[in-house]
Design a protein around this motif. Structure first.
Motif, PDB file in Angstrom:
ATOM      1  N   TYR A  60      -1.053 -40.501 -27.195  1.00  0.00           N
ATOM      2  CA  TYR A  60      -2.318 -41.213 -26.991  1.00  0.00           C
ATOM      3  C   TYR A  60      -2.053 -42.376 -26.050  1.00  0.00           C
ATOM      4  CZ  TYR A  60      -0.949 -45.062 -30.041  1.00  0.00           C
ATOM      5  OH  TYR A  60      -0.322 -46.156 -30.568  1.00  0.00           O
ATOM      6  N   VAL A 139      -8.583 -39.922 -30.496  1.00  0.00           N
ATOM      7  CA  VAL A 139      -9.913 -39.473 -30.066  1.00  0.00           C
ATOM      8  C   VAL A 139     -10.439 -40.334 -28.908  1.00  0.00           C
ATOM      9  CG1 VAL A 139     -12.292 -39.051 -30.795  1.00  0.00           C
ATOM     10  CG2 VAL A 139     -10.416 -38.539 -32.352  1.00  0.00           C
ATOM     11  N   ASN A 140     -10.232 -41.660 -28.961  1.00  0.00           N
ATOM     12  CA  ASN A 140     -10.714 -42.452 -27.819  1.00  0.00           C
ATOM     13  C   ASN A 140      -9.889 -42.180 -26.555  1.00  0.00           C
ATOM     14  OD1 ASN A 140      -8.589 -44.483 -27.768  1.00  0.00           O
ATOM     15  ND2 ASN A 140      -9.637 -45.644 -29.371  1.00  0.00           N
ATOM     16  N   LYS A 142      -8.956 -39.164 -25.744  1.00  0.00           N
ATOM     17  CA  LYS A 142      -9.625 -37.965 -25.187  1.00  0.00           C
ATOM     18  C   LYS A 142     -10.910 -38.361 -24.447  1.00  0.00           C
ATOM     19  CE  LYS A 142     -12.174 -33.778 -26.533  1.00  0.00           C
ATOM     20  NZ  LYS A 142     -12.032 -33.065 -25.254  1.00  0.00           N
ATOM     21  N   TYR A 209     -18.190 -31.589 -28.881  1.00  0.00           N
ATOM     22  CA  TYR A 209     -16.929 -31.936 -29.539  1.00  0.00           C
ATOM     23  C   TYR A 209     -17.263 -32.927 -30.630  1.00  0.00           C
ATOM     24  CZ  TYR A 209     -12.461 -34.294 -30.315  1.00  0.00           C
ATOM     25  OH  TYR A 209     -11.348 -34.849 -30.895  1.00  0.00           O
ATOM     26  N   SER A 210     -16.752 -32.686 -31.811  1.00  0.00           N
ATOM     27  CA  SER A 210     -17.075 -33.619 -32.887  1.00  0.00           C
ATOM     28  C   SER A 210     -15.999 -33.624 -33.958  1.00  0.00           C
ATOM     29  CB  SER A 210     -18.457 -33.220 -33.419  1.00  0.00           C
ATOM     30  OG  SER A 210     -18.523 -33.336 -34.783  1.00  0.00           O
ATOM     31  N   VAL A 211     -15.590 -34.802 -34.351  1.00  0.00           N
ATOM     32  CA  VAL A 211     -14.654 -34.966 -35.461  1.00  0.00           C
ATOM     33  C   VAL A 211     -15.082 -36.190 -36.261  1.00  0.00           C
ATOM     34  CG1 VAL A 211     -12.483 -33.957 -34.608  1.00  0.00           C
ATOM     35  CG2 VAL A 211     -13.110 -36.261 -33.913  1.00  0.00           C
ATOM     36  N   VAL A 213     -13.483 -39.226 -38.352  1.00  0.00           N
ATOM     37  CA  VAL A 213     -12.217 -39.904 -38.590  1.00  0.00           C
ATOM     38  C   VAL A 213     -12.497 -41.209 -39.316  1.00  0.00           C
ATOM     39  CG1 VAL A 213     -10.147 -40.842 -37.514  1.00  0.00           C
ATOM     40  CG2 VAL A 213     -11.411 -39.024 -36.356  1.00  0.00           C
ATOM     41  N   CYS A 218     -17.305 -39.044 -34.541  1.00  0.00           N
ATOM     42  CA  CYS A 218     -17.003 -39.140 -33.113  1.00  0.00           C
ATOM     43  C   CYS A 218     -17.545 -37.879 -32.475  1.00  0.00           C
ATOM     44  CB  CYS A 218     -15.506 -39.218 -32.871  1.00  0.00           C
ATOM     45  SG  CYS A 218     -14.690 -40.527 -33.807  1.00  0.00           S
ATOM     46  N   ASP A 222     -18.038 -32.748 -24.120  1.00  0.00           N
ATOM     47  CA  ASP A 222     -16.708 -32.744 -23.496  1.00  0.00           C
ATOM     48  C   ASP A 222     -16.493 -31.592 -22.512  1.00  0.00           C
ATOM     49  OD1 ASP A 222     -16.318 -30.584 -25.244  1.00  0.00           O
ATOM     50  OD2 ASP A 222     -14.280 -31.209 -25.787  1.00  0.00           O
TER      51      ASP A 222
END
Ligand code: GTP
Ligand code: MG
Length: 335
Positions: A60, A139-140, A142, A209-211, A213, A218, A222
């Motif tokens: 990251y 994630v940020n 990405k 795109y979704s997660v 956390v 988020c 994408d």
């Protein structure tokens, strides 16, 4: 202060395109450096999976968001589901494992704000920080990488801004100035605001795109390969954009009430976020909303003294770009 000062750009601004692009090109890491980073990651994966078979490692930070300079350190996040073991114990165990594999300068910093293990790989010469379960940062990373693929002017602008900030000593969060992450968000927001826009607002588009956390959803668009023409109606050159970026932060940004928000692609009001007064150590003197942790102001590190330093540096940069006969030298002059 010349608040909202309207300025016309100097007429020979286009002469700065070639030197800015040359600086950008010279800072991009070579392919072989990226290959060495992968090689180190593979080694770390091997060592970690012996102890924790289900654990995973993610790059990251700048080494993975495409805003890294040549010879940067790498940031790695270890994800692990051992709920019963404390983070500090995992870090100490990890440090043990790494030490016995001949990695150098292995150090567990268990009390830092973000606890990490530091190490240096003698084979590739790369230094590395490993943190635990910092998935929001993955994630940020990405999100920033996806924005960078839409229009090359983002990467060019952010490289110039980061290079300026490092040269001028205003990329030091422990001294109250801004992180590289904050500067890249400022660049993204600035390009979202150009007329016509150079970048879209990915979090305002259809979710592809979704997660979730740490209870934060988020979600964003994408499929950025579909957006390659997005900025093509805007013909501004990198020189014009660098000039306008510094002019914005020197003379146009409303420090009293404005929060820049990549999440919405807009300016929002400090009142809306209740960021109008100091709470604890958060002073909100320059407000940059984190795209996912929306209660998080990346300007929170800035204090009464460093806001002055920062604003004077923005003004210095804007004035150099406007009047200096040799702006490329003066802009990056070591402080
Ligand atoms: P350089 O090392 O200067 O090239 O840049 P970098 O992008 O690695 O910068 P930095 O050390 O500022 O941050 C590393 C990564 O940590 C960022 O890319 C983010 O993913 C994450 N990060 C940094 N600061 C914050 C923060 O305040 N909140 C969150 N959520 N993530 C952060
Ligand atoms: Mg970094």
């Amino acid at each position: 202060r010349n608040f909202k000062r309207q300025m016309e750009c100097r007429i020979d601004i286009e002469g700065l395109n070639a030197p800015f692009l040359a600086i950008y090109e010279s800072l991009i890491p070579a392919e072989e450096e990226k290959a060495k980073q992968k090689q180190l990651l593979t080694l770390l994966e091997k060592l970690v999976s012996k102890e924790w078979p289900k654990a995973r490692l993610y790059l990251y930070g700048s080494c993975a968001n495409s805003f890294d300079f040549s010879k940067s350190d790498i940031d790695v996040c270890l994800t692990i589901e051992e709920a019963d073991i404390k983070k500090s114990e995992i870090l100490l165990k990890l440090a043990d494992i790494l030490q016995s594999d001949n990695l150098q300068n292995v150090q567990a910093l268990t009390r830092a704000r973000v606890p990490i293990v530091k190490l240096k790989d003698p084979v590739t010469g790369i230094s590395c920080d490993i943190c635990i379960n910092n998935v929001l940062a993955v994630v940020n990373t990405k999100l920033l990488r996806d924005y960078a693929q839409i229009d090359v002017r983002l990467r060019q602008l952010a490289f110039i801004v980061k290079h300026w900030a490092k040269s001028r000593g205003v990329n030091e969060t422990y001294q109250g100035t801004l992180s590289s992450y904050a500067y890249v968000l400022m660049c993204i927001h600035f390009l979202q605001q150009r007329k016509p826009a150079i970048l879209p607002c990915l979090q305002g588009m259809e979710t592809t795109y979704s997660v979730t956390v740490e209870d934060v959803d988020c979600a964003f668009f994408d499929r950025v390969e579909k957006l390659r023409d997005f900025g093509s109606h805007n013909k501004e050159s990198i020189a014009q954009l660098v000039w306008a970026f510094f002019n914005y932060w020197a003379y146009c940004h409303d420090y009293t009430d404005a929060v820049i928000s990549v999440r919405t692609g807009n300016i929002i009001s400090k009142r809306l976020k209740d960021w109008t007064r100091r709470i604890g150590n958060d002073r909100h003197l320059i407000c940059i909303e984190d795209p996912f942790e929306t209660s998080h102001d990346l300007g929170r590190v800035v204090d009464k003294h460093s806001i002055k330093v920062l604003r004077e540096e923005f003004e210095r940069a804007a004035d150099i770009l406007q009047y200096d006969p040799n702006p490329c030298v003066a802009l990056f002059e070591p402080y």
